[in-house]
Design a protein around this motif. Structure first.
Motif, PDB file in Angstrom:
ATOM      1  N   TRP A   1       2.474  -1.628   1.588  1.00 32.91           N
ATOM      2  CA  TRP A   1       1.300  -2.444   1.306  1.00 32.91           C
ATOM      3  C   TRP A   1       1.654  -3.842   0.814  1.00 32.91           C
ATOM      4  O   TRP A   1       1.141  -4.839   1.337  1.00 32.91           O
ATOM      5  CB  TRP A   1       0.389  -1.751   0.299  1.00 32.91           C
ATOM      6  CG  TRP A   1      -0.799  -2.613  -0.053  1.00 32.91           C
ATOM      7  CD1 TRP A   1      -0.907  -3.470  -1.095  1.00 32.91           C
ATOM      8  CD2 TRP A   1      -2.011  -2.714   0.686  1.00 32.91           C
ATOM      9  NE1 TRP A   1      -2.122  -4.103  -1.071  1.00 32.91           N
ATOM     10  CE2 TRP A   1      -2.820  -3.653   0.018  1.00 32.91           C
ATOM     11  CE3 TRP A   1      -2.491  -2.107   1.847  1.00 32.91           C
ATOM     12  CZ2 TRP A   1      -4.092  -3.998   0.466  1.00 32.91           C
ATOM     13  CZ3 TRP A   1      -3.760  -2.447   2.304  1.00 32.91           C
ATOM     14  CH2 TRP A   1      -4.540  -3.385   1.616  1.00 32.91           C
TER      15      TRP A   1
ATOM     16  N   VAL B   1      -7.295  -5.706   4.286  1.00 35.85           N
ATOM     17  CA  VAL B   1      -6.605  -6.752   3.530  1.00 35.85           C
ATOM     18  C   VAL B   1      -7.562  -7.811   3.004  1.00 35.85           C
ATOM     19  O   VAL B   1      -7.629  -8.044   1.800  1.00 35.85           O
ATOM     20  CB  VAL B   1      -5.492  -7.401   4.392  1.00 35.85           C
ATOM     21  CG1 VAL B   1      -4.784  -8.499   3.596  1.00 35.85           C
ATOM     22  CG2 VAL B   1      -4.487  -6.340   4.819  1.00 35.85           C
TER      23      VAL B   1
ATOM     24  N   LEU C   1       1.020  -0.061   7.063  1.00 34.27           N
ATOM     25  CA  LEU C   1       0.375  -0.809   5.983  1.00 34.27           C
ATOM     26  C   LEU C   1       0.302   0.021   4.705  1.00 34.27           C
ATOM     27  O   LEU C   1       0.624  -0.473   3.616  1.00 34.27           O
ATOM     28  CB  LEU C   1      -1.027  -1.243   6.405  1.00 34.27           C
ATOM     29  CG  LEU C   1      -1.823  -2.013   5.360  1.00 34.27           C
ATOM     30  CD1 LEU C   1      -1.122  -3.296   4.940  1.00 34.27           C
ATOM     31  CD2 LEU C   1      -3.236  -2.330   5.886  1.00 34.27           C
TER      32      LEU C   1
ATOM     33  N   ARG D   1      -6.400  -6.244   9.324  1.00 34.28           N
ATOM     34  CA  ARG D   1      -6.548  -7.338   8.355  1.00 34.28           C
ATOM     35  C   ARG D   1      -7.968  -7.386   7.791  1.00 34.28           C
ATOM     36  O   ARG D   1      -8.167  -7.488   6.582  1.00 34.28           O
ATOM     37  CB  ARG D   1      -6.207  -8.665   9.050  1.00 34.28           C
ATOM     38  CG  ARG D   1      -6.361  -9.893   8.172  1.00 34.28           C
ATOM     39  CD  ARG D   1      -6.055 -11.164   8.976  1.00 34.28           C
ATOM     40  NE  ARG D   1      -7.020 -11.380  10.041  1.00 34.28           N
ATOM     41  CZ  ARG D   1      -6.899 -12.314  10.988  1.00 34.28           C
ATOM     42  NH1 ARG D   1      -5.836 -13.102  11.022  1.00 34.28           N
ATOM     43  NH2 ARG D   1      -7.839 -12.452  11.917  1.00 34.28           N
TER      44      ARG D   1
ATOM     45  N   ARG E   1      -7.516  -1.651  -0.614  1.00 31.19           N
ATOM     46  CA  ARG E   1      -6.153  -1.148  -0.470  1.00 31.19           C
ATOM     47  C   ARG E   1      -6.127   0.255   0.102  1.00 31.19           C
ATOM     48  O   ARG E   1      -6.873   1.133  -0.324  1.00 31.19           O
ATOM     49  CB  ARG E   1      -5.432  -1.175  -1.816  1.00 31.19           C
ATOM     50  CG  ARG E   1      -4.048  -0.531  -1.712  1.00 31.19           C
ATOM     51  CD  ARG E   1      -3.132  -0.870  -2.827  1.00 31.19           C
ATOM     52  NE  ARG E   1      -1.811  -0.276  -2.590  1.00 31.19           N
ATOM     53  CZ  ARG E   1      -0.719  -0.579  -3.254  1.00 31.19           C
ATOM     54  NH1 ARG E   1      -0.773  -1.477  -4.223  1.00 31.19           N
ATOM     55  NH2 ARG E   1       0.423  -0.008  -2.978  1.00 31.19           N
TER      56      ARG E   1
ATOM     57  N   SER F   1       0.803  -6.399   3.766  1.00 28.95           N
ATOM     58  CA  SER F   1      -0.504  -7.013   3.516  1.00 28.95           C
ATOM     59  C   SER F   1      -0.374  -8.519   3.312  1.00 28.95           C
ATOM     60  O   SER F   1      -1.255  -9.288   3.710  1.00 28.95           O
ATOM     61  CB  SER F   1      -1.192  -6.380   2.305  1.00 28.95           C
ATOM     62  OG  SER F   1      -0.492  -6.659   1.107  1.00 28.95           O
TER      63      SER F   1
END
Length: 206
Positions: A107, A159, A103, A155, A164, A111
């Protein structure tokens, strides 16, 4: 982790990388990882390589494969004899770390895949793996679904909360090594993408 039962009509499931949510799979291409000056083609390559921290030659064979399934098959040949002795105890921690690195370094792309699952349960559909996924039984999906649960954790933590992730701390286990070198904090980098990672493996070329 205990087994859970899921209603197929209420979840986001994934199995093949070509499906709508295929990017959730560790087998998915296009999510390269950069660690210790090494380009690693997928999260599956990284996860499998972490089985063998004191066997850099096995790590090389895994990481040099051109797709994730081949990397998994190479690892399978060595796991009975060479897997780290605490693998069963640390594999969930390692997988969580692998997904966090995926991730952090992908990103924008990753994401968005996670965000598209909304707040539904994420389940990896499997015909036989009760740990990482869930299998169909009497019209329900049943299994530990460890991968799906780790993805939901990711998540929620980063997210949907819009937190971030730029850097990932090393997982707190002994011998977190890649090619005999300790792995420290892993941060986002712009060096990924279309880089030809095949030139990074000369040290172990036969």
């Amino acid at each position: 982790m205990e087994e859970r039962i899921y209603n197929p009509n209420e979840i986001i499931s994934f199995r093949k990388t070509t499906e709508a949510f295929g990017g959730l799979s560790n087998m998915a291409s296009g999510y390269s990882i950069y660690i210790n000056d090494i380009i690693i083609p997928s999260s599956e390559h990284l996860y499998q390589a972490m089985r063998y921290p004191i066997n850099p030659e096995i790590q090389y064979k895994i990481i040099s494969q051109d797709n994730a399934m081949k990397a998994k098959m190479v690892s399978k040949k060595y796991k009975e004899k060479y897997s780290r002795p605490d693998w069963a105890r640390v594999q969930i921690k390692i997988m969580r770390w692998v997904l966090e690195v995926k991730l952090a370094q992908n990103w924008e792309k990753f994401s968005q895949v996670l965000l598209s699952t909304e707040d539904k349960p994420i389940v990896e559909f499997s015909k036989e793996d009760k740990l990482w996924g869930a299998y169909l039984l009497d019209g329900k999906l049943q299994g530990v679904n460890a991968l799906g649960r780790l993805l939901m954790e990711l998540r929620q933590k980063y997210v949907t909360s819009n937190e971030r992730m730029y850097c990932v701390e090393p997982v707190n286990i002994p011998a977190l090594l890649l090619y005999n070198h300790p792995i420290g904090i892993i941060c986002n980098t712009n060096i990924l993408g279309d880089f030809d990672y095949t030139f990074e493996y000369e040290e172990f070329a036969v």
